[in-house]
Design a protein around this motif. Structure first.
Motif, PDB file in Angstrom:
ATOM      1  N   LEU A 198       0.829  -1.207   0.000  1.00 49.35           N
ATOM      2  CA  LEU A 198       0.000   0.000   0.000  1.00 49.35           C
ATOM      3  C   LEU A 198       0.860   1.253   0.000  1.00 49.35           C
ATOM      4  O   LEU A 198       1.712   1.441   0.865  1.00 49.35           O
ATOM      5  N   VAL A 199       0.619   2.118  -0.983  1.00 51.62           N
ATOM      6  CA  VAL A 199       1.191   3.461  -1.028  1.00 51.62           C
ATOM      7  C   VAL A 199       0.011   4.405  -0.829  1.00 51.62           C
ATOM      8  O   VAL A 199      -0.788   4.609  -1.748  1.00 51.62           O
ATOM      9  N   PRO A 200      -0.170   4.970   0.372  1.00 53.74           N
ATOM     10  CA  PRO A 200      -1.410   5.693   0.695  1.00 53.74           C
ATOM     11  C   PRO A 200      -1.777   6.789  -0.299  1.00 53.74           C
ATOM     12  O   PRO A 200      -2.936   6.862  -0.724  1.00 53.74           O
ATOM     13  N   ASP A 201      -0.835   7.649  -0.684  1.00 49.33           N
ATOM     14  CA  ASP A 201      -1.166   8.748  -1.594  1.00 49.33           C
ATOM     15  C   ASP A 201      -1.620   8.233  -2.950  1.00 49.33           C
ATOM     16  O   ASP A 201      -2.583   8.749  -3.536  1.00 49.33           O
ATOM     17  N   ALA A 202      -0.943   7.218  -3.464  1.00 52.02           N
ATOM     18  CA  ALA A 202      -1.310   6.670  -4.770  1.00 52.02           C
ATOM     19  C   ALA A 202      -2.681   6.009  -4.713  1.00 52.02           C
ATOM     20  O   ALA A 202      -3.504   6.166  -5.637  1.00 52.02           O
ATOM     21  N   ALA A 203      -2.952   5.264  -3.632  1.00 47.00           N
ATOM     22  CA  ALA A 203      -4.263   4.619  -3.504  1.00 47.00           C
ATOM     23  C   ALA A 203      -5.368   5.653  -3.378  1.00 47.00           C
ATOM     24  O   ALA A 203      -6.445   5.517  -3.989  1.00 47.00           O
ATOM     25  N   SER A 204      -5.125   6.712  -2.613  1.00 45.53           N
ATOM     26  CA  SER A 204      -6.126   7.766  -2.453  1.00 45.53           C
ATOM     27  C   SER A 204      -6.438   8.435  -3.787  1.00 45.53           C
ATOM     28  O   SER A 204      -7.597   8.787  -4.061  1.00 45.53           O
ATOM     29  N   ALA A 205      -5.424   8.615  -4.633  1.00 42.95           N
ATOM     30  CA  ALA A 205      -5.642   9.244  -5.939  1.00 42.95           C
ATOM     31  C   ALA A 205      -6.548   8.389  -6.816  1.00 42.95           C
ATOM     32  O   ALA A 205      -7.434   8.908  -7.509  1.00 42.95           O
ATOM     33  N   VAL A 206      -6.351   7.079  -6.786  1.00 48.97           N
ATOM     34  CA  VAL A 206      -7.215   6.189  -7.580  1.00 48.97           C
ATOM     35  C   VAL A 206      -8.641   6.232  -7.043  1.00 48.97           C
ATOM     36  O   VAL A 206      -9.610   6.340  -7.807  1.00 48.97           O
ATOM     37  N   ILE A 207      -8.777   6.154  -5.727  1.00 48.81           N
ATOM     38  CA  ILE A 207     -10.109   6.168  -5.112  1.00 48.81           C
ATOM     39  C   ILE A 207     -10.854   7.453  -5.442  1.00 48.81           C
ATOM     40  O   ILE A 207     -12.061   7.438  -5.717  1.00 48.81           O
ATOM     41  N   SER A 208     -10.161   8.590  -5.443  1.00 49.13           N
ATOM     42  CA  SER A 208     -10.818   9.876  -5.687  1.00 49.13           C
ATOM     43  C   SER A 208     -11.388   9.985  -7.092  1.00 49.13           C
ATOM     44  O   SER A 208     -12.262  10.823  -7.344  1.00 49.13           O
ATOM     45  N   ASN A 209     -10.919   9.156  -8.021  1.00 46.70           N
ATOM     46  CA  ASN A 209     -11.389   9.222  -9.407  1.00 46.70           C
ATOM     47  C   ASN A 209     -12.506   8.234  -9.715  1.00 46.70           C
ATOM     48  O   ASN A 209     -12.941   8.136 -10.872  1.00 46.70           O
ATOM     49  N   VAL A 210     -12.977   7.503  -8.703  1.00 47.06           N
ATOM     50  CA  VAL A 210     -14.070   6.553  -8.924  1.00 47.06           C
ATOM     51  C   VAL A 210     -15.398   7.296  -8.837  1.00 47.06           C
ATOM     52  O   VAL A 210     -15.679   7.965  -7.840  1.00 47.06           O
ATOM     53  N   ASN A 211     -16.211   7.175  -9.870  1.00 45.87           N
ATOM     54  CA  ASN A 211     -17.538   7.799  -9.888  1.00 45.87           C
ATOM     55  C   ASN A 211     -18.584   6.750 -10.228  1.00 45.87           C
ATOM     56  O   ASN A 211     -18.371   5.908 -11.111  1.00 45.87           O
ATOM     57  N   ALA A 212     -19.692   6.793  -9.539  1.00 41.01           N
ATOM     58  CA  ALA A 212     -20.795   5.872  -9.830  1.00 41.01           C
ATOM     59  C   ALA A 212     -21.437   6.241 -11.154  1.00 41.01           C
ATOM     60  O   ALA A 212     -21.404   7.398 -11.585  1.00 41.01           O
ATOM     61  N   MET A 213     -22.017   5.238 -11.817  1.00 44.03           N
ATOM     62  CA  MET A 213     -22.651   5.457 -13.114  1.00 44.03           C
ATOM     63  C   MET A 213     -24.114   5.019 -13.033  1.00 44.03           C
ATOM     64  O   MET A 213     -24.416   3.901 -12.603  1.00 44.03           O
ATOM     65  N   ASN A 214     -24.992   5.897 -13.450  1.00 40.26           N
ATOM     66  CA  ASN A 214     -26.419   5.599 -13.401  1.00 40.26           C
ATOM     67  C   ASN A 214     -26.744   4.389 -14.267  1.00 40.26           C
ATOM     68  O   ASN A 214     -26.200   4.227 -15.361  1.00 40.26           O
ATOM     69  N   LEU A 215     -27.605   3.526 -13.763  1.00 39.58           N
ATOM     70  CA  LEU A 215     -28.106   2.332 -14.431  1.00 39.58           C
ATOM     71  C   LEU A 215     -27.085   1.196 -14.480  1.00 39.58           C
ATOM     72  O   LEU A 215     -27.369   0.148 -15.041  1.00 39.58           O
ATOM     73  N   ALA A 216     -25.874   1.393 -13.919  1.00 38.71           N
ATOM     74  CA  ALA A 216     -24.930   0.285 -13.843  1.00 38.71           C
ATOM     75  C   ALA A 216     -25.444  -0.749 -12.844  1.00 38.71           C
ATOM     76  O   ALA A 216     -26.136  -0.428 -11.888  1.00 38.71           O
ATOM     77  N   ARG A 217     -25.071  -2.001 -13.064  1.00 34.19           N
ATOM     78  CA  ARG A 217     -25.619  -3.099 -12.273  1.00 34.19           C
ATOM     79  C   ARG A 217     -24.656  -3.544 -11.168  1.00 34.19           C
ATOM     80  O   ARG A 217     -23.590  -2.950 -10.995  1.00 34.19           O
TER      81      ARG A 217
END
Length: 624
Positions: A452-471
């Motif tokens: 785990l590299v905390p800063d790198a993991a946080s950057a990936v997490i911050s770019n996750v967005n939910a998508m409407n109608l995804a299952r």
């Protein structure tokens, strides 16, 4: 002639005596449904209409478009022939020009044969007009509605993917523009079969492993059917795919009797094997007396299944304690109620059928007990250990809690988890579903397992967005997490963070069982976020018990942060220092009630600490 008269009439402007020309310009030739750019000149800027009409004047316009921009886009007619492009204003034709529409050429390259229901690819050349598609037709005949098709879109020759009909026979693959077939390629569809192998019997409610061989076409599945009859509605089923390997696990109904296990392809049974569901029996054992508030163990033997539960209940049926069983572990720890009195332990099947019952009495403890509270500043994890997170980013995660969307809250709490709770260097992997495609069961490994590299993991997490109608592919994501965490050599903790039920026809229980079958030191913890369905929560609890883990519920950001912290909290054993007997289990952050005395705390890789419990006091132990 009347087009020509209208054109000359348009050159005279009433009362002005000045000639102001109308013109319309466009191609002389075009193929059917080709997109045309038509330009014009006119003494006014609006109110015009572009039409394409048959040249013989016997029919009404074929296509038209109100002018909004110059040039104006319009599609050529669907049929070949001679036409005129006209500019209309004030209900009259003001200008025109001829247009010859022809049939374009198209070609198809595809396999000559395919198994029924099998997928195959087609490469093509053609006009690629709006709405052009490749589909299936009768041999040298009409297009067959309801069969597989794919729009050419802008693929520039493909390939496109089709599914063969489920009925064997002779067909054509066709390129269709509007309703006109531009090209054909013959396709012979052959019949298919499947074979199944399973035990002759399974206990009611039990899991049965089914080995199979079959075509593995899209949506092929294995399920239960009436003996020599049709599939049973509501029965357990599994889709087959490369991810499932050559066997699947089904859950038998609790209704006994002879049935079949069947392989379905294209909705048809192409293979079956008989099996009999036989009655299940359970024996329940526990101390006849337990001390109020103290932990004790209930033991069961027999045909226990995932989703079964042991409840401690009062004479009026009210519940005092419960524990979902782990089918792999015949011991279920419970905590006795604070109120003394007569109770019963009752073993219920997943469907709520009583399987066993025994009386149990809660007595006051001879001495006032004390509490043990184990605390940790950070998770007790090392570089050999691994934490895998499965994050639900499906459409429901766009709903709001207060002013924030659920996915925003989840991102914030996960960022705190990797920054403040999981030690840097611990093995970490992140899998996300619902964030890439609408109406999709796609699941992606966004952070492969590594330190785990905390800063790198946080950057990936911050770019996750939910998508409407995804299952919501819970089962498939859990199954893939087995490969995600395979390289770890220490303990493995898998956390599923979700706000909804499985919607991709997966089998989370079977996927969790497959993880346990690997023989790993693994806990599967489930965090339910904003869940308001009691039945779904009960199912989540049963899945977590099957995964040697726990279910945690959270209704807002603070609760979610606490739940995630608890999901990776260290678990420990409590050993009586005098006898060496294990007398309890616990998790950091959750108090455990114990009789006064000397104990030993054991956690991790045989790490221990001595402690004393004092009557009426809380003993705190901090793990650094």
């Amino acid at each position: 002639m009347r087009y020509l008269l209208a054109f000359f009439a348009s050159l005279v402007v009433s009362g002005a005596g000045l000639a102001q020309a109308y013109t319309v310009n466009g191609p002389e030739r075009a193929h059917i449904r080709e997109s045309l750019d038509i330009s014009w000149t006119a003494p006014q800027d609006d109110g015009g209409l572009i039409e394409i009409r048959p040249a013989d004047g016997e029919q009404r316009r074929s296509v038209y478009a109100y002018v909004r921009a110059n040039p104006q886009s319009i599609l050529a007619p669907n049929a070949a022939g001679e036409y005129v492009i006209v500019y209309v204003h004030g209900g009259e034709v003001q200008a025109s020009r001829p247009l010859s529409v022809y049939l374009p050429e198209a070609t198809l390259a595809a396999p000559d044969t395919a198994d029924a229901g099998a997928a195959f690819e087609v490469v093509w050349t053609g006009p690629d007009s709006n709405g052009d598609r490749i589909t299936l037709a009768e041999r040298d005949g009409a297009v067959i509605r309801g069969l597989s098709y794919a729009y050419t879109g802008s693929r520039n020759g493909g390939p496109v993917r089709l599914t063969a009909p489920r009925d064997a026979g002779e067909y054509d693959i066709v390129y269709v523009s509007a309703d006109t077939v531009l090209a054909r390629a013959p396709l012979t569809v052959g019949g298919i079969t499947a074979s199944l192998s399973a035990p002759a019997q399974v206990h009611a409610g039990g899991a049965v492993t089914v080995a199979w061989e079959g075509p593995r076409n899209a949506q092929d599945r294995i399920t239960f059917a009436a003996r020599d009859g049709e599939p049973l509605g509501g029965a357990s089923y599994r889709y087959v795919s490369a991810a499932t390997g050559q066997s699947v696990v089904l859950t038998a109904a609790e209704t006994t009797g002879p049935v079949d296990i069947v392989y379905l392809s294209g909705g048809r049974v192409i293979g079956r094997t008989p099996i009999e569901i036989i009655p299940a029996s359970i024996e329940l054992d526990a101390p006849s007396e337990v001390e109020a508030r103290m932990q004790f163990e209930a033991r069961w033997s027999g045909a226990g299944n995932q989703g079964d539960v042991i409840r401690m209940q009062a004479a009026d049926g009210s519940q005092a304690a419960y524990r979902y069983i782990d089918p792999n572990e015949p011991v279920a720890p419970l905590v006795a109620p604070a109120s003394e009195g007569e109770y019963e332990l009752v073993y219920f099947s997943r469907a709520g059928r009583e399987m066993a019952r025994r009386a149990i009495t809660a007595r006051p403890a001879p001495q006032l007990p004390g509490d043990l509270l184990v605390e940790q500043s950070r998770a007790q994890l090392g570089p050999r250990d691994a934490v895998g997170v499965i994050l639900d980013a499906s459409g429901s995660m766009l709903q709001r809690i207060g002013s924030e969307r659920r996915i925003e809250i989840a991102r914030q709490t996960l960022a705190h988890l990797v920054s403040d709770t999981i030690p840097a260097g611990t093995g970490f992997a992140l899998r996300v579903f619902g964030h890439r495609e609408t109406d999709s069961c796609r699941t992606d490994l966004e952070i492969p397992l590594g330190p785990l590299v905390p800063d790198a993991a946080s950057a990936v997490i911050s770019n996750v967005n939910a998508m409407n109608l995804a299952r919501t592919p819970l089962g498939h994501s859990i199954a893939l997490a087995g490969d995600d965490l395979a390289a770890a050599t220490g303990q493995r903790i898998l956390i599923l963070l979700t706000d909804g039920e499985e919607t991709c026809d997966g089998d989370p229980a079977a996927a969790i069982q497959s993880l346990r079958d690997r023989g790993w030191d693994i806990r599967v913890n489930i965090v339910g976020f904003a869940i308001d369905d009691a039945a779904l929560e009960a199912e989540f609890r049963a899945w977590a018990a099957l995964g040697n883990g726990d279910y945690f519920t959270a209704g807002d950001g603070a609760e979610l942060e606490a739940a995630l912290s608890q999901a990776i909290a260290v678990e420990f054993e409590i050993i009586n220092a005098a006898t060496g007997e294990t007398v309890g289990h616990g998790r950091a952050g959750e108090p455990v009630t114990l009789a006064p005395g000397d104990y030993q705390l054991r956690w991790g890789e045989a790490e221990t600490r001595n402690l004393a419990i004092v009557s009426g006091e809380t003993t705190r132990v901090t793990l650094d």
